[in-house]
Design an enzyme around this catalytic site. Structure first.
Site: not given
Ligand SMILES: NC(=O)c1ccc[n+]([C@@H]2O[C@H](COP(=O)([O-])OP(=O)(O)OC[C@H]3O[C@@H](n4cnc5c(N)ncnc54)[C@H](O)[C@@H]3O)[C@@H](O)[C@H]2O)c1
Length: 469
Positions: A250, A261, A151, A365, A264, A11, A205, A258
């Protein structure tokens, strides 16, 4: 605008890059030094179509920078957007450890007014929690905005650049106006920017993800009923999707949802319901159906190989009859109890096509492939796997427990059967003649209903889909 994005994962990296692409000055921060060092050299930690080019261009034009220096990034930004992970806690709740750590680091280093935005998916009430935490650590003025991200992995850039809607949870109208301004370039085709209170934004969300997960579980349950009644879920799906009140999105049955998102977020919502003394029967069932669905294929495989060996026709008939009438969704422990170490797949080799939780991503994941592979390994089978993007991720998970094929055809060499787990485009029109030559036996377990059942049987394959007798 000057923006800092904290957390450079799926994200954060996409959001930061897209904000830069629309002319903002963006600093992406992460605690992962290796990730940042890689990004500084132009090495992307994830696969997302179109992202590499955007990152390269915006870095070159000096609108996008990567750092581990959070104080510097915060002090040089007006908007600080938090996009760190919110994994599932032991009790199913959303674990806010990373969010609150980031909040504390921001609060301790801010030297001026900041707009602190949550882009991470966080439970209702988190904006209030963040406000309290920051107030306790700084005298600087600030506002907190809930700005959930919708996204999807595999189409993240496209989704971010052309969103269906933007949700802004803000109590201060001046801040809401700044956020609207930030998103204006992405909504020129008329997508609405919906301003609401932070709690409603946070709930939106979870409601969106639970609704989508609900459609998948619903369709999987219909597919399982089709398996038992002799109906064809493909026909049923087309027919119900034609109803404008229902629509087609969907509604594809498969091996369960899986990714990072849906699983969890559904569980976090169940947890929120529990905390509020509300028995969320429907959302709970969505999760339960999904967990069972991951076992559908192993059950079909065991049914097939349990039949009399040496008579393919009888095997096929018997497997069909079983899948029509009495397929039980057994969990891995039940399977192990039933078959012990001498199950019918012991010593067999399976080719797996697709490891990522869905096409166009390398994200594994909670991928159904993990369950299928773990089950087969536990039952003494061998695995030859291929995925166009997720091989690196797979190596991190399975190490040397499985064979990693160079391409999808190599995975078939000498295998007893193919299991199609992820519906990558490259698997849609394969060379079936070549497949038959490479496989030891022409058997396909199609977890995504990619091929025509009639065609497959005409070509001489034993073919098993989901919900298609
Ligand atoms: N992946 C998706 O498709 C998606 C879509 C919508 C929303 N989200 C939400 O967005 C959030 C992030 O998801 P993601 O998939 O991008 O996670 P991710 O695990 O890919 O990335 C998270 C990043 O945050 C970093 N991080 C952790 N603690 C930190 C800190 N204190 N300071 C700086 N960086 C730090 C980690 O090193 C990692 O690189 C989650 O809450 C998720 O539910 C994800």
């Amino acid at each position: 605008m000057k923006i800092c994005v904290v957390g450079t994962g799926y994200v954060g990296l996409v959001a930061g890059t897209c904000f830069a692409e629309t002319g903002n000055d963006v600093i992406c921060v992460d605690v992962d030094e290796k990730k940042i060092a890689g990004l500084q050299k132009g090495k992307l930690p994830i696969h997302e179509p179109g992202l590499r080019e955007l990152v390269r261009r915006n870095v070159q034009e000096e609108r996008l920078r990567f750092t581990t220096d959070l104080p510097w990034a915060v002090q040089n930004s007006l908007i600080v957007s938090i996009a760190v992970g919110t994994p599932q806690g032991d009790d199913g709740s959303s674990d806010l450890t990373y969010v609150m750590e980031a909040v504390r680091s921001i609060a301790k280093t801010m030297d001026d007014y900041k707009i602190v935005v949550t882009k991470s998916t966080v439970p209702v009430g988190t904006a209030d929690k963040i406000t309290q935490e920051i107030s306790a650590l700084t005298t600087c003025e600030f506002d907190v905005v809930a700005n959930p991200e919708f996204l999807k992995a595999g189409g993240a850039v496209e989704d971010f650049m052309k969103p269906d809607r933007i949700v802004i949870g803000a109590t201060n109208t001046r801040v809401a106006a700044i956020m609207k301004d930030l998103y204006a370039p992405f909504t020129r085709t008329g997508a609405p920017i919906l301003v609401m209170d932070p709690r409603s934004a946070e709930m939106t969300k979870y409601a969106a993800n639970a609704m989508l997960a609900c459609r998948i579980s619903f369709m999987n349950e219909i597919a399982n009923l089709c398996d038992r009644t002799g109906a064809d879920v493909n026909r049923v799906r087309h027919a119900i999707a034609a109803d404008q009140r229902i629509g087609a999105a969907f509604l594809f049955p498969g091996l369960g949802y899986g990714g990072s998102c849906f699983p969890k977020d559904v569980r976090a919502l169940i947890h929120v319901a529990r905390e509020n003394n509300y028995p969320s029967k429907l959302i709970q069932a969505v999760d339960e159906v999904n967990e069972l669905q991951k076992h559908v294929m192993i059950n079909k495989i065991l049914t097939f190989y349990s039949s009399e060996p040496g008579n393919e026709l009888e095997q096929t008939k018997s497997a069909q009859a079983t899948s029509h009438q009495q397929l039980h969704l057994l969990s891995l422990s039940e399977i192990k109890k039933q078959y012990g170490n001498q199950g019918p797949v012991k010593g067999k080799t399976f080719a797996i096509w697709g490891l990522a939780f869905k096409p166009q991503t390398d994200d594994m994941r909670e991928a159904p492939s993990r369950v299928v592979i773990e089950q087969l390994l536990a039952l003494g089978a061998k695995i030859q796997a291929y995925d166009p993007e997720a091989m690196k991720e797979a190596r991190k998970i399975f190490g040397n427990k499985i064979h990693y094929a160079k391409n999808n055809y190599e995975a078939l060499k000498g295998a007893d059967a193919l299991i199609l787990v992820t519906e990558w485009n490259a698997f849609r029109h394969p060379d079936f003649k070549k497949m038959k030559e490479l496989l030891k036996d022409p058997v396909i377990f199609d977890g995504r209903n990619q091929y025509s059942r009639r065609e497959m049987r005409k070509l001489g394959f034993d073919y098993f889909g989901v919900g298609r007798p």
